[in-house]
Scaffold this motif. Structure first.
Motif, PDB file in Angstrom:
ATOM      1  N   GLY A  41     -25.325  32.074  71.709  1.00 23.05           N
ATOM      2  CA  GLY A  41     -26.084  31.162  72.556  1.00 23.05           C
ATOM      3  C   GLY A  41     -27.362  31.763  73.117  1.00 23.05           C
ATOM      4  N   VAL A  42     -28.047  32.577  72.312  1.00 26.33           N
ATOM      5  CA  VAL A  42     -29.278  33.226  72.757  1.00 26.33           C
ATOM      6  C   VAL A  42     -30.472  32.365  72.345  1.00 26.33           C
ATOM      7  CG1 VAL A  42     -30.697  35.307  72.593  1.00 26.33           C
ATOM      8  CG2 VAL A  42     -28.204  35.493  72.567  1.00 26.33           C
ATOM      9  N   GLN A  65     -38.134  37.269  76.410  1.00 24.95           N
ATOM     10  CA  GLN A  65     -38.003  38.016  77.666  1.00 24.95           C
ATOM     11  C   GLN A  65     -37.586  39.457  77.393  1.00 24.95           C
ATOM     12  OE1 GLN A  65     -35.214  35.464  79.728  1.00 24.95           O
ATOM     13  NE2 GLN A  65     -36.844  34.444  80.868  1.00 24.95           N
ATOM     14  N   HIS A  66     -36.653  39.651  76.462  1.00 22.59           N
ATOM     15  CA  HIS A  66     -36.226  41.013  76.107  1.00 22.59           C
ATOM     16  C   HIS A  66     -37.376  41.772  75.444  1.00 22.59           C
ATOM     17  CE1 HIS A  66     -32.140  40.556  77.405  1.00 22.59           C
ATOM     18  NE2 HIS A  66     -31.942  39.519  76.615  1.00 22.59           N
ATOM     19  N   ARG A  76     -32.719  45.416  66.404  1.00 24.36           N
ATOM     20  CA  ARG A  76     -31.609  46.236  66.901  1.00 24.36           C
ATOM     21  C   ARG A  76     -31.660  46.358  68.430  1.00 24.36           C
ATOM     22  NH1 ARG A  76     -30.206  51.564  63.795  1.00 24.36           N
ATOM     23  NH2 ARG A  76     -29.450  49.942  62.415  1.00 24.36           N
ATOM     24  N   GLN A  77     -32.860  46.494  68.985  1.00 20.95           N
ATOM     25  CA  GLN A  77     -32.988  46.569  70.436  1.00 20.95           C
ATOM     26  C   GLN A  77     -32.677  45.226  71.090  1.00 20.95           C
ATOM     27  OE1 GLN A  77     -36.940  48.155  70.741  1.00 20.95           O
ATOM     28  NE2 GLN A  77     -36.230  50.271  70.685  1.00 20.95           N
ATOM     29  N   ILE A  78     -33.055  44.143  70.428  1.00 23.17           N
ATOM     30  CA  ILE A  78     -32.685  42.813  70.916  1.00 23.17           C
ATOM     31  C   ILE A  78     -31.169  42.676  70.905  1.00 23.17           C
ATOM     32  CG2 ILE A  78     -32.759  40.322  70.405  1.00 23.17           C
ATOM     33  CD1 ILE A  78     -35.390  41.313  71.578  1.00 23.17           C
ATOM     34  N   ALA A  79     -30.534  43.129  69.828  1.00 22.49           N
ATOM     35  CA  ALA A  79     -29.071  43.068  69.723  1.00 22.49           C
ATOM     36  C   ALA A  79     -28.406  43.865  70.835  1.00 22.49           C
ATOM     37  CB  ALA A  79     -28.628  43.580  68.354  1.00 22.49           C
ATOM     38  N   THR A 102     -25.727  40.265  65.967  1.00 17.78           N
ATOM     39  CA  THR A 102     -24.623  41.192  65.718  1.00 17.78           C
ATOM     40  C   THR A 102     -23.384  40.537  65.124  1.00 17.78           C
ATOM     41  OG1 THR A 102     -23.755  40.954  67.971  1.00 17.78           O
ATOM     42  CG2 THR A 102     -25.351  42.720  67.595  1.00 17.78           C
ATOM     43  N   ASP A 103     -23.361  39.222  65.016  1.00 19.10           N
ATOM     44  CA  ASP A 103     -22.180  38.562  64.459  1.00 19.10           C
ATOM     45  C   ASP A 103     -22.432  38.164  63.000  1.00 19.10           C
ATOM     46  OD1 ASP A 103     -19.557  37.664  64.535  1.00 19.10           O
ATOM     47  OD2 ASP A 103     -20.099  35.681  65.299  1.00 19.10           O
ATOM     48  N   CYS A 104     -22.910  36.978  62.757  1.00 22.11           N
ATOM     49  CA  CYS A 104     -23.104  36.543  61.362  1.00 22.11           C
ATOM     50  C   CYS A 104     -24.405  37.069  60.765  1.00 22.11           C
ATOM     51  CB  CYS A 104     -23.035  35.024  61.253  1.00 22.11           C
ATOM     52  SG  CYS A 104     -24.514  34.164  61.816  1.00 22.11           S
ATOM     53  N   GLY A 105     -25.382  37.387  61.614  1.00 17.60           N
ATOM     54  CA  GLY A 105     -26.642  37.963  61.144  1.00 17.60           C
ATOM     55  C   GLY A 105     -27.681  36.972  60.671  1.00 17.60           C
ATOM     56  N   SER A 106     -27.365  35.686  60.714  1.00 20.59           N
ATOM     57  CA  SER A 106     -28.332  34.711  60.198  1.00 20.59           C
ATOM     58  C   SER A 106     -29.576  34.584  61.063  1.00 20.59           C
ATOM     59  CB  SER A 106     -27.665  33.338  60.038  1.00 20.59           C
ATOM     60  OG  SER A 106     -27.301  32.821  61.297  1.00 20.59           O
TER      61      SER A 106
END
Length: 91
Positions: free
Chosen positions: A8-9, A16-17, A26-29, A36-40
């Motif tokens: 839900g991002v 903002q990040h 990777r920094q957003i993750a 980090t889940d499905c990667g889509s």
């Protein structure tokens, strides 16, 4: 608009990040789990970040944390510490 439906991002949150110093997906993750889940959503995150200048890339290149949330203590440039710090630094 949602960028990552798994967590839900929103696009606003990713921006903002990025404004807080995240320069890579990777920094957003690390900041919000997006990608980090499905990667889509990783390509969309890359598009939002763009290929432009990263204001904190110098910190990363020096091995320092790029995100404010990763800082243990504030980093103060030697120039702002005063004469005593410069003398200690020179010793």
């Amino acid at each position: 608009m949602y960028v990552c439906s798994c967590f839900g991002v929103t696009e606003k949150q990713v921006k903002q990040h990025a404004d807080a110093g995240a320069c890579t997906p990777r920094q957003i993750a690390s900041a919000c789990k997006a990608g980090t889940d499905c990667g889509s959503c990783v390509r969309r995150i890359q598009a939002i970040l763009g290929r432009g200048n990263c204001p904190r890339r110098e910190l990363v290149d020096q091995g320092m944390p790029a995100l404010a949330t990763e800082l243990v203590e504030p980093v103060v440039p030697v120039a702002e510490l005063g004469e005593a710090a410069r003398l200690r630094e020179a010793a």
